[in-house]
Design an enzyme around this catalytic site. Structure first.
Site, short mmCIF file in Angstrom:
data_model
loop_
_atom_site.label_atom_id
_atom_site.label_comp_id
_atom_site.label_asym_id
_atom_site.label_seq_id
_atom_site.Cartn_x
_atom_site.Cartn_y
_atom_site.Cartn_z
N ASP A 8 1.13 -0.79 -0.21
CA ASP A 8 0.29 -0.01 0.17
C ASP A 8 0.69 1.53 0.06
OD1 ASP A 8 0.95 -0.53 2.62
OD2 ASP A 8 -0.71 0.82 3.69
N HIS A 242 9.13 -0.28 9.42
CA HIS A 242 7.95 -2.08 9.73
C HIS A 242 8.43 -2.77 8.35
CE1 HIS A 242 5.58 0.67 12.92
NE2 HIS A 242 5.29 1.18 12.29
#
Ligand code: BDR
Ligand code: CA
Length: 315
Positions: A8, A242
Protein backbone atom coordinates in the site's frame (compact mmCIF):
# COMPACT_ATOMS: atom_id res chain seq x y z
CA UNK A 1 14.52 -16.21 -3.59
CA UNK A 2 11.63 -15.03 -5.79
CA UNK A 3 9.57 -12.39 -4.01
CA UNK A 4 6.31 -10.54 -4.66
CA UNK A 5 5.80 -7.43 -2.57
CA UNK A 6 2.15 -6.54 -1.91
CA UNK A 7 2.33 -2.83 -1.07
CA UNK A 8 0.00 0.00 0.00
CA UNK A 9 2.80 2.19 -1.22
CA UNK A 10 3.55 4.65 1.53
CA UNK A 11 6.91 5.61 2.96
CA UNK A 12 8.05 2.42 4.70
CA UNK A 13 6.67 0.40 1.77
CA UNK A 14 9.04 2.49 -0.39
CA UNK A 15 11.87 1.37 1.89
CA UNK A 16 10.86 -2.28 1.46
CA UNK A 17 10.93 -1.78 -2.31
CA UNK A 18 14.45 -0.33 -2.20
CA UNK A 19 15.57 -3.13 0.13
CA UNK A 20 14.25 -5.73 -2.33
CA UNK A 21 16.22 -4.12 -5.16
CA UNK A 22 19.40 -3.78 -3.09
CA UNK A 23 19.61 -7.36 -1.76
CA UNK A 24 21.44 -9.86 -3.97
CA UNK A 25 19.40 -12.73 -2.50
CA UNK A 26 16.06 -11.17 -3.57
CA UNK A 27 14.60 -11.53 -7.05
CA UNK A 28 11.64 -9.17 -7.17
CA UNK A 29 9.28 -10.79 -9.70
CA UNK A 30 6.43 -8.34 -9.26
CA UNK A 31 4.67 -5.79 -7.08
CA UNK A 32 0.97 -5.98 -6.33
CA UNK A 33 -0.77 -2.88 -5.00
CA UNK A 34 -3.57 -2.42 -2.52
CA UNK A 35 -5.29 0.52 -0.81
CA UNK A 36 -4.15 1.46 2.71
CA UNK A 37 -1.66 4.26 3.29
CA UNK A 38 -3.15 5.75 0.10
CA UNK A 39 -5.90 4.64 -2.31
CA UNK A 40 -5.00 1.82 -4.70
CA UNK A 41 -4.44 4.14 -7.67
CA UNK A 42 -2.08 6.22 -5.54
CA UNK A 43 -0.26 3.03 -4.51
CA UNK A 44 0.16 2.06 -8.19
CA UNK A 45 1.32 5.56 -9.13
CA UNK A 46 3.84 5.68 -6.27
CA UNK A 47 5.17 2.20 -7.10
CA UNK A 48 5.67 3.02 -10.78
CA UNK A 49 7.40 6.30 -9.86
CA UNK A 50 9.68 4.65 -7.30
CA UNK A 51 10.65 1.88 -9.72
CA UNK A 52 11.46 4.53 -12.35
CA UNK A 53 13.59 6.41 -9.80
CA UNK A 54 15.39 3.20 -8.79
CA UNK A 55 16.03 2.14 -12.41
CA UNK A 56 13.84 -0.98 -12.32
CA UNK A 57 10.90 -0.29 -14.63
CA UNK A 58 11.05 -3.93 -15.79
CA UNK A 59 9.34 -5.08 -12.55
CA UNK A 60 5.63 -5.58 -13.31
CA UNK A 61 3.14 -3.65 -11.17
CA UNK A 62 -0.38 -5.04 -10.70
CA UNK A 63 -3.35 -3.06 -9.43
CA UNK A 64 -5.31 -4.86 -6.71
CA UNK A 65 -8.32 -4.30 -4.46
CA UNK A 66 -9.63 -0.78 -3.89
CA UNK A 67 -11.33 -1.48 -0.56
CA UNK A 68 -11.83 -4.08 2.16
CA UNK A 69 -13.37 -7.54 1.81
CA UNK A 70 -16.55 -6.40 3.59
CA UNK A 71 -17.45 -4.23 0.57
CA UNK A 72 -17.26 -1.05 2.65
CA UNK A 73 -15.71 1.95 0.93
CA UNK A 74 -12.03 2.69 1.58
CA UNK A 75 -11.68 5.44 4.15
CA UNK A 76 -8.17 6.74 4.58
CA UNK A 77 -7.12 6.74 8.24
CA UNK A 78 -5.84 9.96 9.76
CA UNK A 79 -2.54 8.29 10.66
CA UNK A 80 -2.00 7.38 7.00
CA UNK A 81 -2.25 11.08 6.09
CA UNK A 82 -0.05 12.25 8.96
CA UNK A 83 2.76 9.69 8.53
CA UNK A 84 2.73 9.30 4.74
CA UNK A 85 1.51 12.70 3.51
CA UNK A 86 -1.18 13.65 0.99
CA UNK A 87 0.31 11.60 -1.89
CA UNK A 88 1.50 8.71 0.34
CA UNK A 89 5.22 9.42 -0.13
CA UNK A 90 5.67 12.63 1.82
CA UNK A 91 4.83 14.98 -1.06
CA UNK A 92 7.80 13.82 -3.16
CA UNK A 93 7.63 14.32 -6.92
CA UNK A 94 8.87 11.15 -8.59
CA UNK A 95 9.96 10.65 -12.21
CA UNK A 96 7.17 9.89 -14.65
CA UNK A 97 7.36 6.18 -15.46
CA UNK A 98 7.55 4.84 -19.02
CA UNK A 99 6.02 1.60 -17.77
CA UNK A 100 2.29 1.10 -17.40
CA UNK A 101 0.31 -0.93 -14.95
CA UNK A 102 0.04 -4.64 -15.86
CA UNK A 103 -3.31 -5.85 -17.18
CA UNK A 104 -3.82 -8.73 -14.72
CA UNK A 105 -5.49 -8.04 -11.36
CA UNK A 106 -3.12 -8.41 -8.38
CA UNK A 107 -4.95 -11.46 -7.00
CA UNK A 108 -4.78 -13.26 -10.34
CA UNK A 109 -1.10 -12.44 -10.67
CA UNK A 110 -0.50 -13.85 -7.17
CA UNK A 111 -2.25 -17.09 -8.10
CA UNK A 112 -0.48 -17.39 -11.47
CA UNK A 113 2.85 -16.81 -9.73
CA UNK A 114 2.04 -19.38 -7.02
CA UNK A 115 1.25 -21.97 -9.72
CA UNK A 116 4.41 -21.09 -11.65
CA UNK A 117 6.99 -20.91 -8.88
CA UNK A 118 5.50 -22.96 -6.03
CA UNK A 119 7.84 -23.26 -3.06
CA UNK A 120 10.42 -20.90 -4.65
CA UNK A 121 8.04 -17.97 -4.13
CA UNK A 122 7.65 -15.81 -1.02
CA UNK A 123 4.83 -13.27 -0.79
CA UNK A 124 5.43 -10.25 1.44
CA UNK A 125 2.28 -8.22 2.14
CA UNK A 126 2.93 -4.90 3.85
CA UNK A 127 -0.57 -3.41 3.61
CA UNK A 128 -4.13 -4.62 4.26
CA UNK A 129 -4.44 -8.32 3.38
CA UNK A 130 -7.30 -7.97 0.88
CA UNK A 131 -5.35 -9.05 -2.25
CA UNK A 132 -3.86 -12.06 -0.46
CA UNK A 133 -7.22 -13.23 0.89
CA UNK A 134 -8.71 -12.82 -2.60
CA UNK A 135 -5.90 -14.96 -4.06
CA UNK A 136 -6.49 -17.67 -1.42
CA UNK A 137 -10.20 -17.65 -2.32
CA UNK A 138 -9.27 -18.00 -6.02
CA UNK A 139 -6.91 -20.99 -5.60
CA UNK A 140 -6.19 -22.13 -2.07
CA UNK A 141 -4.23 -25.16 -3.31
CA UNK A 142 -1.73 -23.12 -5.31
CA UNK A 143 -1.43 -20.49 -2.59
CA UNK A 144 -0.72 -23.24 -0.02
CA UNK A 145 2.20 -24.57 -2.05
CA UNK A 146 4.30 -21.39 -2.03
CA UNK A 147 7.36 -20.95 0.18
CA UNK A 148 5.51 -18.70 2.59
CA UNK A 149 3.75 -15.46 3.38
CA UNK A 150 5.64 -13.05 5.63
CA UNK A 151 3.33 -10.17 6.48
CA UNK A 152 3.79 -6.86 8.25
CA UNK A 153 0.82 -6.49 10.54
CA UNK A 154 -0.69 -7.14 13.93
CA UNK A 155 0.23 -6.48 17.53
CA UNK A 156 0.10 -9.45 19.86
CA UNK A 157 1.75 -8.41 23.12
CA UNK A 158 2.01 -4.65 22.57
CA UNK A 159 -0.62 -1.93 22.01
CA UNK A 160 -1.89 -1.15 18.52
CA UNK A 161 -1.09 1.97 16.52
CA UNK A 162 -4.58 2.90 15.30
CA UNK A 163 -6.44 1.96 18.48
CA UNK A 164 -5.32 0.63 21.87
CA UNK A 165 -5.53 -2.86 20.31
CA UNK A 166 -5.26 -2.73 16.53
CA UNK A 167 -2.39 -2.29 14.09
CA UNK A 168 -3.15 -0.34 10.86
CA UNK A 169 -2.78 -3.03 8.18
CA UNK A 170 -4.90 -5.60 10.03
CA UNK A 171 -7.40 -2.95 11.07
CA UNK A 172 -8.12 -1.93 7.45
CA UNK A 173 -9.41 -5.46 6.67
CA UNK A 174 -9.78 -7.83 9.66
CA UNK A 175 -11.87 -10.28 7.60
CA UNK A 176 -9.08 -10.67 5.03
CA UNK A 177 -6.54 -11.08 7.81
CA UNK A 178 -8.60 -13.96 9.22
CA UNK A 179 -8.55 -15.71 5.84
CA UNK A 180 -4.76 -15.39 5.75
CA UNK A 181 -4.21 -16.38 9.39
CA UNK A 182 -6.50 -19.40 9.24
CA UNK A 183 -6.10 -20.62 5.64
CA UNK A 184 -2.71 -19.29 4.52
CA UNK A 185 0.24 -21.70 4.60
CA UNK A 186 3.56 -20.99 6.30
CA UNK A 187 2.47 -17.54 7.45
CA UNK A 188 4.83 -15.42 9.55
CA UNK A 189 3.46 -12.36 11.35
CA UNK A 190 5.96 -9.53 11.68
CA UNK A 191 3.97 -7.12 13.80
CA UNK A 192 4.50 -4.13 16.06
CA UNK A 193 5.94 -6.52 18.68
CA UNK A 194 9.17 -6.46 16.66
CA UNK A 195 8.95 -3.63 14.14
CA UNK A 196 8.77 -0.99 16.89
CA UNK A 197 12.16 -2.22 18.11
CA UNK A 198 13.81 -1.17 14.84
CA UNK A 199 14.84 2.43 14.22
CA UNK A 200 15.95 4.50 11.26
CA UNK A 201 17.57 7.73 12.49
CA UNK A 202 17.91 11.18 10.93
CA UNK A 203 21.65 10.59 10.47
CA UNK A 204 21.00 7.26 8.68
CA UNK A 205 18.70 9.10 6.28
CA UNK A 206 21.09 12.04 5.81
CA UNK A 207 23.85 9.59 4.80
CA UNK A 208 21.86 8.78 1.62
CA UNK A 209 22.18 12.33 0.26
CA UNK A 210 25.74 11.73 -0.92
CA UNK A 211 24.57 8.80 -3.09
CA UNK A 212 23.04 10.98 -5.81
CA UNK A 213 19.56 11.63 -7.16
CA UNK A 214 18.00 8.46 -5.73
CA UNK A 215 19.51 9.01 -2.29
CA UNK A 216 18.37 12.64 -2.19
CA UNK A 217 14.82 11.64 -3.18
CA UNK A 218 14.65 8.95 -0.49
CA UNK A 219 16.10 11.35 2.11
CA UNK A 220 13.34 13.87 1.25
CA UNK A 221 10.64 11.19 1.47
CA UNK A 222 11.93 9.95 4.83
CA UNK A 223 12.22 13.55 6.07
CA UNK A 224 8.42 13.72 6.07
CA UNK A 225 8.12 10.44 7.98
CA UNK A 226 10.72 11.41 10.59
CA UNK A 227 9.09 14.81 11.17
CA UNK A 228 5.68 13.19 11.61
CA UNK A 229 7.14 10.64 14.03
CA UNK A 230 8.79 13.42 16.10
CA UNK A 231 5.53 15.35 16.18
CA UNK A 232 3.50 12.36 17.41
CA UNK A 233 6.21 10.89 19.70
CA UNK A 234 8.57 13.73 20.69
CA UNK A 235 11.07 11.39 22.42
CA UNK A 236 11.48 9.02 19.44
CA UNK A 237 15.04 8.46 18.15
CA UNK A 238 13.79 7.83 14.62
CA UNK A 239 11.08 5.95 12.76
CA UNK A 240 10.32 2.24 12.77
CA UNK A 241 11.28 0.03 9.81
CA UNK A 242 7.96 -1.84 9.73
CA UNK A 243 7.73 -3.01 6.12
CA UNK A 244 11.44 -3.60 5.39
CA UNK A 245 11.65 -5.91 8.40
CA UNK A 246 8.95 -8.19 6.95
CA UNK A 247 10.88 -8.50 3.69
CA UNK A 248 14.16 -9.12 5.53
CA UNK A 249 12.51 -11.94 7.54
CA UNK A 250 11.23 -13.52 4.30
CA UNK A 251 14.82 -13.59 3.03
CA UNK A 252 16.40 -14.61 6.33
CA UNK A 253 14.09 -15.80 9.15
CA UNK A 254 16.95 -15.64 11.68
CA UNK A 255 16.56 -11.85 12.02
CA UNK A 256 13.70 -12.64 14.42
CA UNK A 257 12.78 -15.11 17.10
CA UNK A 258 9.36 -16.46 16.15
CA UNK A 259 7.06 -18.99 17.78
CA UNK A 260 4.22 -21.04 16.23
CA UNK A 261 0.84 -19.90 17.57
CA UNK A 262 -2.83 -19.98 16.53
CA UNK A 263 -3.78 -16.40 15.74
CA UNK A 264 -7.05 -14.83 14.74
CA UNK A 265 -8.40 -11.31 14.42
CA UNK A 266 -11.32 -9.90 16.41
CA UNK A 267 -14.09 -8.58 14.16
CA UNK A 268 -16.50 -7.40 16.88
CA UNK A 269 -16.99 -3.65 17.17
CA UNK A 270 -15.32 -3.30 20.58
CA UNK A 271 -11.90 -4.67 19.61
CA UNK A 272 -12.13 -4.86 15.82
CA UNK A 273 -8.74 -5.56 14.25
CA UNK A 274 -7.07 -6.93 17.37
CA UNK A 275 -4.76 -9.93 16.76
CA UNK A 276 -5.29 -12.47 19.54
CA UNK A 277 -4.40 -16.05 20.39
CA UNK A 278 -7.02 -18.63 19.49
CA UNK A 279 -7.11 -20.69 22.67
CA UNK A 280 -9.76 -23.06 21.33
CA UNK A 281 -7.68 -23.91 18.28
CA UNK A 282 -4.75 -24.63 20.59
CA UNK A 283 -6.85 -26.97 22.71
CA UNK A 284 -8.06 -28.79 19.62
CA UNK A 285 -4.40 -29.24 18.49
CA UNK A 286 -5.29 -27.42 15.31
CA UNK A 287 -2.67 -27.19 12.60
CA UNK A 288 -3.59 -23.55 12.09
CA UNK A 289 -0.25 -22.20 13.10
CA UNK A 290 1.22 -18.82 12.34
CA UNK A 291 4.80 -18.03 13.27
CA UNK A 292 4.65 -14.84 15.33
CA UNK A 293 7.84 -12.79 15.59
CA UNK A 294 8.44 -11.80 19.21
CA UNK A 295 12.05 -10.60 19.25
CA UNK A 296 14.40 -9.12 16.67
CA UNK A 297 18.14 -8.70 16.20
CA UNK A 298 17.63 -5.06 15.33
CA UNK A 299 21.36 -4.20 15.18
CA UNK A 300 22.09 -6.86 12.50
CA UNK A 301 18.92 -6.07 10.60
CA UNK A 302 19.55 -2.30 10.53
CA UNK A 303 23.17 -2.79 9.43
CA UNK A 304 22.14 -5.10 6.58
CA UNK A 305 19.24 -2.78 5.66
CA UNK A 306 21.57 0.22 5.37
CA UNK A 307 24.02 -1.82 3.27
CA UNK A 308 21.30 -2.84 0.81
CA UNK A 309 19.89 0.71 0.65
CA UNK A 310 23.35 2.00 -0.27
CA UNK A 311 23.32 -0.39 -3.22
CA UNK A 312 19.75 0.42 -4.33
CA UNK A 313 20.11 4.19 -3.96
CA UNK A 314 23.46 4.55 -5.75
CA UNK A 315 22.61 5.72 -9.24
C1 BDR B 1 1.97 -0.43 8.82
O1 BDR B 1 0.94 0.50 8.47
C2 BDR B 1 1.36 1.33 7.42
O2 BDR B 1 1.17 2.66 7.76
C3 BDR B 1 2.82 1.10 7.22
O3 BDR B 1 3.18 1.20 5.86
C4 BDR B 1 3.04 -0.29 7.75
O4 BDR B 1 2.81 -1.24 6.75
C5 BDR B 1 2.42 -0.15 10.23
O5 BDR B 1 1.38 -0.34 11.13
CA1 CA C 1 2.65 -0.59 4.41
Amino acid sequence: MKVILDLDTGIDDALALALALGRPDCELVGVTCVYGNIDVDGAVRNTLGLLALLGHEEVPVHRGCAGPTSGAAYERKRGSVVFHGANGIGGAKLPVSDASVARTHAAEFLVESARRWGSDLMIVPTGPLTNIARAIELDEGAMSAIGGIVLMGGALAVPGNVSPFAEANISYDPEAANVVFTRGARVTMVGLDVTLRTTLSQSDVDSWRKLGERGVAYAEILGHHLNATKMVSPGAKGCALHDPLALAVALDPTYVLSVPLCVFVRTDEGQRGRTVLDQRALEESSEREVRVALDVDSARFTKDFMGALNVALTA
